[in-house]
Design an enzyme around this catalytic site. Structure first.
Site, PDB file in Angstrom:
ATOM      1  N   ASP A 192     -17.880 -10.718   0.213  1.00 27.94           N
ATOM      2  CA  ASP A 192     -17.399  -9.792   1.247  1.00 27.94           C
ATOM      3  C   ASP A 192     -17.682  -8.347   0.828  1.00 27.94           C
ATOM      4  O   ASP A 192     -17.212  -7.896  -0.208  1.00 27.94           O
ATOM      5  CB  ASP A 192     -15.884 -10.006   1.378  1.00 27.94           C
ATOM      6  CG  ASP A 192     -15.277  -9.287   2.551  1.00 27.94           C
ATOM      7  OD1 ASP A 192     -16.005  -8.917   3.483  1.00 27.94           O
ATOM      8  OD2 ASP A 192     -14.044  -9.113   2.528  1.00 27.94           O
TER       9      ASP A 192
ATOM     10  N   HIS B 146     -16.577 -11.012   7.600  1.00 28.37           N
ATOM     11  CA  HIS B 146     -16.121 -12.384   7.345  1.00 28.37           C
ATOM     12  C   HIS B 146     -16.931 -13.411   8.131  1.00 28.37           C
ATOM     13  O   HIS B 146     -17.223 -14.493   7.613  1.00 28.37           O
ATOM     14  CB  HIS B 146     -14.633 -12.513   7.674  1.00 28.37           C
ATOM     15  CG  HIS B 146     -13.766 -11.663   6.798  1.00 28.37           C
ATOM     16  ND1 HIS B 146     -12.405 -11.597   6.924  1.00 28.37           N
ATOM     17  CD2 HIS B 146     -14.083 -10.827   5.770  1.00 28.37           C
ATOM     18  CE1 HIS B 146     -11.909 -10.775   6.011  1.00 28.37           C
ATOM     19  NE2 HIS B 146     -12.917 -10.282   5.304  1.00 28.37           N
TER      20      HIS B 146
ATOM     21  N   ASP C 266       0.856  -1.199   0.000  1.00 27.55           N
ATOM     22  CA  ASP C 266       0.000   0.000   0.000  1.00 27.55           C
ATOM     23  C   ASP C 266       0.888   1.244   0.000  1.00 27.55           C
ATOM     24  O   ASP C 266       0.481   2.317  -0.439  1.00 27.55           O
ATOM     25  CB  ASP C 266      -0.877   0.071   1.266  1.00 27.55           C
ATOM     26  CG  ASP C 266      -1.864  -1.078   1.354  1.00 27.55           C
ATOM     27  OD1 ASP C 266      -2.190  -1.664   0.316  1.00 27.55           O
ATOM     28  OD2 ASP C 266      -2.302  -1.370   2.488  1.00 27.55           O
TER      29      ASP C 266
ATOM     30  N   GLU D 198      -6.280 -13.402  10.909  1.00 30.67           N
ATOM     31  CA  GLU D 198      -7.624 -12.969  10.482  1.00 30.67           C
ATOM     32  C   GLU D 198      -8.324 -14.045   9.661  1.00 30.67           C
ATOM     33  O   GLU D 198      -7.914 -14.351   8.539  1.00 30.67           O
ATOM     34  CB  GLU D 198      -7.503 -11.676   9.662  1.00 30.67           C
ATOM     35  CG  GLU D 198      -8.841 -11.193   9.135  1.00 30.67           C
ATOM     36  CD  GLU D 198      -8.743  -9.871   8.393  1.00 30.67           C
ATOM     37  OE1 GLU D 198      -7.698  -9.200   8.487  1.00 30.67           O
ATOM     38  OE2 GLU D 198      -9.715  -9.515   7.718  1.00 30.67           O
TER      39      GLU D 198
HETATM   40  C1  GLT Z   1      -8.059  -7.185   2.365  1.00 29.01           C
HETATM   41  C2  GLT Z   1      -8.969  -8.091   3.125  1.00 29.01           C
HETATM   42  C3  GLT Z   1      -9.083  -7.702   4.541  1.00 29.01           C
HETATM   43  C4  GLT Z   1      -7.808  -7.822   5.311  1.00 29.01           C
HETATM   44  C5  GLT Z   1      -6.763  -6.915   4.837  1.00 29.01           C
HETATM   45  C6  GLT Z   1      -5.466  -7.228   5.537  1.00 29.01           C
HETATM   46  S1  GLT Z   1      -6.581  -6.869   3.137  1.00 29.01           S
HETATM   47  O1  GLT Z   1      -8.681  -5.957   2.140  1.00 29.01           O
HETATM   48  O2  GLT Z   1     -10.247  -8.080   2.498  1.00 29.01           O
HETATM   49  O3  GLT Z   1     -10.099  -8.376   5.204  1.00 29.01           O
HETATM   50  O4  GLT Z   1      -8.076  -7.434   6.633  1.00 29.01           O
HETATM   51  O5  GLT Z   1      -4.651  -8.070   4.802  1.00 29.01           O
HETATM   52 MN    MN Z   2     -13.674  -8.043   4.369  1.00 30.32          MN
HETATM   53 MN    MN Z   3     -10.161  -7.496   7.238  1.00 30.80          MN
END
Ligand code: GLT
Ligand code: MN
Ligand code: MN
Length: 397
Positions: free
Chosen positions: A264, A229, A66, A190
């Site tokens: 998403d 998510h 970025d 994540e």
């Molecule tokens: C991307 C993704 C996100 C993550 C980011 C970190 S990048 O936009 O959709 O959910 O948190 O890598």
């Molecule tokens: Mn997302």
């Molecule tokens: Mn995210």
């Protein structure tokens, strides 16, 4: 009772003490999607620092690319980083979190740490180590790992047990790298169930928490759950976050919104699921969560640059409105009296196993005539409680 006119009040205006942060990729999102090209010009990272600071944000987070382009020379990297640090300094902004882009370049089309190709897996480690160095140089104390393309389209392509082991090897390797360099950095993993792959490994908060317990340095690894998510899987985000908090594993959080289980959407925080996000903010505030309130969302594709800043201001303002609603919920005499009544009951029974197991306690519980048919007659008053919650959220109490 005095009614406060919320719309004209400025008590929701964000300040640095609120610890709001945005990713460079969020406000920098140019509105492209699988069916259309970008609709907004690229923003200079230093411009985003300035604008977000003016709006009351505290932090700005980034992927390596970025800020520094994938193919930048070392000289270009140093110049870009120097200018960015100057902007952080000029506008009083911090970089609380950094992460690696392990999904955009074609080299990662079969994943990074779980790719079948050992050269790609090694390259992913190299890129992440450089990116950790960059994050630490900018002051980050949390490092996020979003699985990106760590998954499959063809199930036949990979043994899922090998994929889990490969991910463990990578996180263990990078934990040692952090410790070896004396960095003060914690990892936040994540989860996401799918997209861009049709299935992603470690799809939910629960899967991640179970995985963390198997790592070499679990104390330095937590989660970075995202509203959208978990909603993509139809899960209750508040309950997932509560489990992470209770386990001491909520290291970071991605706030946004989502319309049900579909692709998403990363919508403006609180733009859709008002009741559940109220309970999310209430949970974070009641439990004394001290980490960043990070927004991982972007403006609608219809917007120009002004729309992006309207979006960013809206995320923060809505968080603060939920926070004030949570304060009112906790101070509302009728709601609190009802909750007290709901949560009371037979004090002798309540004490039966509060001291844990003993043979005496087991014998005592086994000997009681509980009369389940009598217990079953109770009405729990949740209709009344929920309606009071709705009335509070809709501004009539
Ligand atoms: C991307 C993704 C996100 C993550 C980011 C970190 S990048 O936009 O959709 O959910 O948190 O890598
Ligand atoms: Mn997302
Ligand atoms: Mn995210």
């Amino acid at each position: 009772m005095t009614q406060i006119k919320e719309a004209t009040s400025d008590q929701y205006t964000p300040t640095k003490a609120d610890k709001f942060s945005f990713g460079l990729w969020t406000v920098g999102n140019r509105g492209s999607d699988p069916f259309g090209e970008p609709v907004r010009p690229a923003l200079l990272p230093t411009h985003s620092v300035k604008k977000l600071s003016e709006l009351g944000a505290w932090g700005i987070n980034l992927h390596d690319n970025d800020l520094v382009p994938f193919d930048a020379t070392p000289q270009e990297r140093d110049r870009i980083v120097r200018d960015f640090k100057q902007a952080l300094n000029d506008y009083g902004m911090v970089v609380p979190m950094a992460t690696t882009n392990l999904f955009y370049h074609p080299v990662f089309k079969d994943g990074a740490f779980t790719s079948v190709d050992p050269s790609v897996r090694a390259f992913a480690l190299q890129k992440t180590m450089h990116s950790i160095d960059l994050g630490v140089e900018l002051g980050a104390t949390t490092y996020v790992f979003w699985g990106g393309r760590e998954g499959v389209d063809a199930e036949a392509s990979k043994n899922p047990v090998d994929a889990i082991k490969r991910m463990r090897d990578a996180i263990n390797f990078l934990s040692e790298y952090v410790l070896d360099n004396g960095y003060q950095l914690r990892f936040a993993l994540e989860p996401k169930p799918n997209e861009p792959r049709s299935d992603t490994y470690f799809p939910s908060i629960g899967h991640m928490l179970a995985f963390i317990a198997t790592l070499d340095h679990p104390e330095m690894i937590g989660v970075n759950p995202e509203v959208a998510h978990e909603h993509m899987s139809g899960l209750n985000f508040v309950h997932g976050v509560a489990q992470a908090l209770e386990a001491g594993k909520l290291f970071h959080i991605d706030l946004n919104d989502q319309k049900g289980p579909r692709y998403d959407q990363d919508l403006r925080f609180g733009s859709e699921n008002i009741k559940s996000l109220f309970f999310l903010v209430k949970l974070l505030e009641d439990q004394g969560y001290t980490g960043p309130r990070h927004f991982d969302a972007h403006a609608y594709r219809t917007e120009d640059e002004q729309g992006v800043w309207d979006f960013a201001a809206g995320c923060m303002r809505t968080y603060n409105m939920f926070k004030e609603k949570a304060r009112r919920f906790n101070a509302d005499p009728e709601i609190q009296a009802l909750l007290q009544e709901i949560n009371s009951g037979d004090s002798v029974h309540a004490a039966l196993f509060s001291g844990g197991y003993s043979k005496a306690a087991a014998d005592q519980i086994k000997a009681i005539d509980f009369q389940p048919d009598v217990l079953a007659r109770r009405g729990y008053k949740y209709e009344k409680l929920d309606q009071l919650t709705v009335e509070l959220l809709l501004g009539v109490r």
